[in-house]
Scaffold this motif. Sequence first.
Motif, PDB file in Angstrom:
ATOM      1  N   PRO A 102       0.825-103.971  -7.687  1.00  0.00           N
ATOM      2  CA  PRO A 102       0.176-105.227  -8.441  1.00  0.00           C
ATOM      3  C   PRO A 102       0.741-105.837  -9.639  1.00  0.00           C
ATOM      4  CG  PRO A 102      -1.415-103.455  -7.386  1.00  0.00           C
ATOM      5  CD  PRO A 102       0.136-102.962  -7.614  1.00  0.00           C
ATOM      6  N   ASP A 103       0.643-106.796 -10.013  1.00  0.00           N
ATOM      7  CA  ASP A 103       1.066-107.420 -11.272  1.00  0.00           C
ATOM      8  C   ASP A 103      -0.203-107.127 -12.293  1.00  0.00           C
ATOM      9  OD1 ASP A 103       3.328-108.484 -10.294  1.00  0.00           O
ATOM     10  OD2 ASP A 103       2.535-110.165  -9.716  1.00  0.00           O
ATOM     11  N   ALA A 104      -1.097-106.800 -12.002  1.00  0.00           N
ATOM     12  CA  ALA A 104      -2.314-106.474 -12.748  1.00  0.00           C
ATOM     13  C   ALA A 104      -1.951-105.460 -13.491  1.00  0.00           C
ATOM     14  CB  ALA A 104      -3.754-106.194 -11.834  1.00  0.00           C
ATOM     15  N   ASP A 105      -2.691-105.190 -14.620  1.00  0.00           N
ATOM     16  CA  ASP A 105      -2.738-104.257 -15.522  1.00  0.00           C
ATOM     17  C   ASP A 105      -3.356-102.795 -14.924  1.00  0.00           C
ATOM     18  OD1 ASP A 105      -2.717-102.385 -17.693  1.00  0.00           O
ATOM     19  OD2 ASP A 105      -3.702-103.494 -19.123  1.00  0.00           O
ATOM     20  N   ALA A 114      -8.529-105.385  -7.063  1.00  0.00           N
ATOM     21  CA  ALA A 114      -8.855-106.573  -6.512  1.00  0.00           C
ATOM     22  C   ALA A 114      -7.484-107.384  -5.928  1.00  0.00           C
ATOM     23  CB  ALA A 114      -9.459-107.430  -7.447  1.00  0.00           C
ATOM     24  N   GLU A 115      -6.295-106.899  -6.689  1.00  0.00           N
ATOM     25  CA  GLU A 115      -5.324-107.657  -6.194  1.00  0.00           C
ATOM     26  C   GLU A 115      -4.552-106.958  -5.026  1.00  0.00           C
ATOM     27  OE1 GLU A 115      -0.861-108.590  -7.886  1.00  0.00           O
ATOM     28  OE2 GLU A 115      -2.412-108.041  -9.369  1.00  0.00           O
ATOM     29  N   LEU A 116      -4.923-105.405  -4.893  1.00  0.00           N
ATOM     30  CA  LEU A 116      -4.333-104.712  -3.664  1.00  0.00           C
ATOM     31  C   LEU A 116      -5.132-105.438  -2.488  1.00  0.00           C
ATOM     32  CD1 LEU A 116      -4.066-100.960  -4.688  1.00  0.00           C
ATOM     33  CD2 LEU A 116      -2.218-102.657  -3.898  1.00  0.00           C
TER      34      LEU A 116
END
Length: 234
Positions: A102-105, A114-116
Amino acid sequence: MDRRQAAALLNYAAALDGRLGRVVADQQRAAHAIDRWATALPDVPATTADGAWDATRVVRAFYEQRGGDRSAQFYAIEPHNLLAAWATHRAELMHRHTDPTPDADPDNPAAWRAELLATRTAVATGQTTPSTHRELTAGDPHPDIAARLAAIGSPIPPAVRQQLAAYRPTRAQREATVAAGRPDPLSVPCEWCGAQPEQPCRSRRISPNGAATSNAHRSPHPSRQEAAARRVAA
């Protein structure tokens, strides 16, 4: 699948099945059928961008009566037929999918998760194609890579293996044993204690109920050493 797509799919099915043809010919019955199909199939796409899925192909396959299936003789195609076909296709998509990073931190677990989940949902609903990193590493290596591995004897270069020796003494000792032309007992299973290749032997003790138990690691049993020696001599 929205109402417009459900209507188009029903019209296609009606061209193959006179029972549905009578339904779509009646405005009230057609509207009811479209609502029912759209309500039952909101997560089933009409098509996917890569062309691997097309709901019309599922409808056609149903009426082709493949594999001796005669269901179409007894009832017209229903939404559950599409659901079953999509479930099989979706399982194949998810089997091919490997979660991209993911690009999220990563220090924000909620955003990361949530991105996954969003990516997996997009794949599972046909909105995007699977990320097939696993496919890139599947199968046998390229002939050039296989030749290189055969030349050096290991995917780990000798200089790197030497640096790692201090951190994995057991492995280093085994490699030195093989390099010296001596048999490596851990390369074969142990018939005495049941240890599999690459696993250390274990002491065998008899429990109070008379059953054999395996406990602490120990040096290879003599029978295992003999088996390794026979393998080298063969």
